[in-house]
Design a protein around this motif. Structure first.
Motif, PDB file in Angstrom:
ATOM      1  N   ILE A  58       0.684  -1.451   0.279  1.00 21.43           N
ATOM      2  CA  ILE A  58      -0.054  -0.052   0.067  1.00 21.43           C
ATOM      3  C   ILE A  58       0.495   1.334  -0.052  1.00 21.43           C
ATOM      4  CG2 ILE A  58      -2.761   1.094   1.012  1.00 21.43           C
ATOM      5  CD1 ILE A  58      -2.301  -1.773   2.399  1.00 21.43           C
ATOM      6  N   VAL A  59       0.799   1.754  -1.047  1.00 21.47           N
ATOM      7  CA  VAL A  59       2.086   3.203  -1.265  1.00 21.47           C
ATOM      8  C   VAL A  59       1.017   4.526  -1.597  1.00 21.47           C
ATOM      9  CG1 VAL A  59       3.343   1.047  -2.484  1.00 21.47           C
ATOM     10  CG2 VAL A  59       1.922   2.755  -4.044  1.00 21.47           C
ATOM     11  N   GLY A  60       1.680   5.579  -1.112  1.00 17.87           N
ATOM     12  CA  GLY A  60       0.880   6.232  -0.584  1.00 17.87           C
ATOM     13  C   GLY A  60       0.519   7.268   0.044  1.00 17.87           C
ATOM     14  N   ASN A  73       2.455  10.145   3.252  1.00 15.20           N
ATOM     15  CA  ASN A  73       2.961   9.288   1.838  1.00 15.20           C
ATOM     16  C   ASN A  73       4.219   8.319   2.687  1.00 15.20           C
ATOM     17  OD1 ASN A  73       3.364   8.983  -0.932  1.00 15.20           O
ATOM     18  ND2 ASN A  73       4.658  10.525  -0.726  1.00 15.20           N
ATOM     19  N   GLY A  74       3.258   7.111   2.944  1.00 19.57           N
ATOM     20  CA  GLY A  74       3.455   5.994   3.453  1.00 19.57           C
ATOM     21  C   GLY A  74       3.344   5.054   2.388  1.00 19.57           C
ATOM     22  N   THR A  75       4.650   3.829   2.812  1.00 26.04           N
ATOM     23  CA  THR A  75       4.070   2.654   2.448  1.00 26.04           C
ATOM     24  C   THR A  75       4.228   1.420   2.759  1.00 26.04           C
ATOM     25  OG1 THR A  75       5.905   3.073   0.775  1.00 26.04           O
ATOM     26  CG2 THR A  75       5.597   1.040   0.815  1.00 26.04           C
ATOM     27  N   VAL A  83       2.881  -8.254   9.096  1.00 25.49           N
ATOM     28  CA  VAL A  83       3.650  -6.760   7.678  1.00 25.49           C
ATOM     29  C   VAL A  83       5.161  -6.865   8.212  1.00 25.49           C
ATOM     30  CG1 VAL A  83       3.666  -5.027   9.101  1.00 25.49           C
ATOM     31  CG2 VAL A  83       2.045  -5.464   9.645  1.00 25.49           C
ATOM     32  N   GLU A  84       5.038  -6.742   6.520  1.00 24.50           N
ATOM     33  CA  GLU A  84       6.860  -6.557   6.079  1.00 24.50           C
ATOM     34  C   GLU A  84       7.856  -5.942   7.057  1.00 24.50           C
ATOM     35  OE1 GLU A  84       9.640  -7.944   3.105  1.00 24.50           O
ATOM     36  OE2 GLU A  84       7.471  -8.885   2.821  1.00 24.50           O
ATOM     37  N   ALA A  85       6.857  -4.589   6.403  1.00 23.38           N
ATOM     38  CA  ALA A  85       8.003  -3.386   6.506  1.00 23.38           C
ATOM     39  C   ALA A  85       7.239  -2.304   6.549  1.00 23.38           C
ATOM     40  CB  ALA A  85       8.952  -3.016   5.299  1.00 23.38           C
TER      41      ALA A  85
END
Length: 465
Positions: A58-60, A73-75, A83-85
């Motif tokens: 999930i970006v932006g 503006n996270g990823t 959850v990986e990162a």
């Protein structure tokens, strides 16, 4: 002589047989005592298995990670059910991930409700399905909520779709001083309650003080009928539990007692206490009782006067699971104020927004926003990220599952909600919901809108949009 020898031999054999039988009996009794001293802590184990998911990026989006942090503006990367990162726009998205544009949207951990009666008081609310209170004795710690949960309750899917709820604690009702064990569920479709049980989550003991138990049992002409009666019955029951524990620890139990096993589980620290309590003075009394018998209260529920003793609750690491503004519906709720959450937060105490309601569970985010607004109006400004914690990490902490869920921390369960706007806005709704990395709801995909089988064909009940 040979006859005498045969008789003596037979007698000796009889003695050996008797001794052998006695020794076998002793071994059996010892084994039985051992079994009673350490009964199976989980005779109804979870059979939950996560649905298969795909790696997702999930970006932006604006990310509230549940710990209080906010990332613009996270990823967020989810893979393998976890959850990986989590990072900003510089976080690299590996190949093979489904990329979801989150611009203008928000991401939070899955919503967690610490106080629900879904499944035990399901919809429709008819007497035949009312299974949340074994109101036949003031103390019933032997009953377990999971044995009443109806997995087809349409409230589960409504909580997922409308509220982003991924985990919830199902409690017995509050008629009893000790109402029985709670159960923590993953909010997934299941044919059995075992297939919904949160793996490894500790049980809770539902307790209640105040008006409910004294009204229910006093009206039957039995104890308790007063607040002092409430505490007397509680203390007498804890005394029995302490004695039972001593016998268990010494291997001297003669028979199992389901009620005592639950209470000894509390004394052992394996079962968490969730105490329905409204008034501040009664909460302080309960804390004294917990010190007397050696247990810890994980959370006071409803706790409309918790703001009066925020410093004490912080000192004892006791959470307050509260509504935003319910008050005045009975005498012990008369001193409830909308600023309760803000004052507790300002005192450094643990705040949780709970539902206790099949509709409220669909709007925990909005309830939290109402409480935030009440604080702001009295001059206490609480950041959005901290408010999100009230319905994510804080309930996970009080339920004993915060090491595996409640925040977007690498390694934790991939329970994630993508909101179409700020979750603290009345105009925002969940757009997509993942549980253990599997997308279980997608507002943009009609095939990904779960509806309970019980709702099909019911006018106005299956219209999930």
């Amino acid at each position: 002589m040979r006859r005498v020898g045969r008789v003596a031999g037979a007698a000796l054999a009889s003695v050996v047989l008797v001794l052998g039988t006695a020794q076998a009996g002793a071994r059996e009794k010892k084994a039985e005592a051992s079994a009673m001293s350490a009964p199976d802590d989980n005779p109804y184990p979870s059979t939950y298995r996560p649905y298969p998911g795909r790696p997702v990026a999930i970006v932006g989006a604006t990310v509230f990670d549940g710990t209080g942090a906010e990332i613009d503006n996270g990823t967020v990367l989810v893979s393998g059910g976890k959850v990986e990162a989590v990072g900003d726009a510089s976080l690299t998205v590996p190949e093979g991930y489904d990329r979801i544009d989150g611009r203008g949207k928000y991401v939070t951990p899955g919503v967690i409700d610490i106080h629900s009666h879904l499944g035990v008081y399901p919809s429709p609310g008819v007497r035949a399905l009312s299974d949340g209170n074994e109101a036949t004795s003031p103390t019933t710690p032997e009953v377990w909520a999971e044995h009443s949960v109806w997995p087809q309750d349409p409230g589960f899917t409504r909580a997922l779709v409308n509220g982003g709820v991924t985990s919830l604690q199902i409690l017995p009702g509050s008629a009893n001083l000790m109402g029985g064990r709670s159960v923590v569920l993953k909010n997934v479709p299941g044919r059995t309650v075992q297939s919904m049980k949160f793996p490894g989550a500790p049980y809770g003991l539902k307790m209640a003080c105040g008006e409910n138990p004294k009204r229910v049992y006093g009206s039957k002409g039995r104890m308790p009928s007063t607040r002092m009666g409430n505490f007397a019955v509680d203390r007498e029951t804890w005394i029995k539990a302490v004695e039972y524990k001593k016998k268990r620890d010494a291997g001297k139990l003669e028979k199992r007692d389901l009620a005592m096993e639950t209470l000894v589980g509390v004394l052992d620290g394996k079962i968490l206490v969730h105490n329905h309590c409204y008034r501040a003075d009664e909460m302080a009394q309960v804390i004294d009782m917990s010190k007397e018998f050696g247990y810890h209260v994980a959370a006071f529920h409803h706790a409309v006067e918790a703001y009066k003793i925020g410093d004490l609750l912080k000192q004892k690491d006791i959470c307050s699971a509260i509504w935003a503004d319910w008050w005045g519906f009975k005498m012990e709720a008369y001193d409830g104020i909308p600023e309760n959450a803000a004052l507790l937060q300002d005192a450094g105490a643990c705040v949780i927004i709970h539902s206790d309601d099949e509709y409220g569970i669909q709007r925990l985010n909005q309830e939290a926003a109402k409480a935030q607004g009440a604080g702001r109006r009295m001059g206490i400004s609480i950041p959005d990220g901290q408010v999100v914690r009230w319905f994510t990490l804080n309930p996970a902490h009080a339920m004993g599952i915060d090491k595996v869920t409640g925040s977007l921390t690498p390694g934790k369960m991939g329970d994630v909600v993508l909101w179409n706007g700020n979750p603290l806005s009345v105009y925002s709704r969940p757009e997509k919901v993942w549980i253990d990395g599997a997308m279980l709801y997608d507002a943009d995909n009609p095939k990904m809108r779960p509806v309970s089988d019980f709702e099909l064909g019911q006018p106005g009940e299956g219209d999930v949009k």
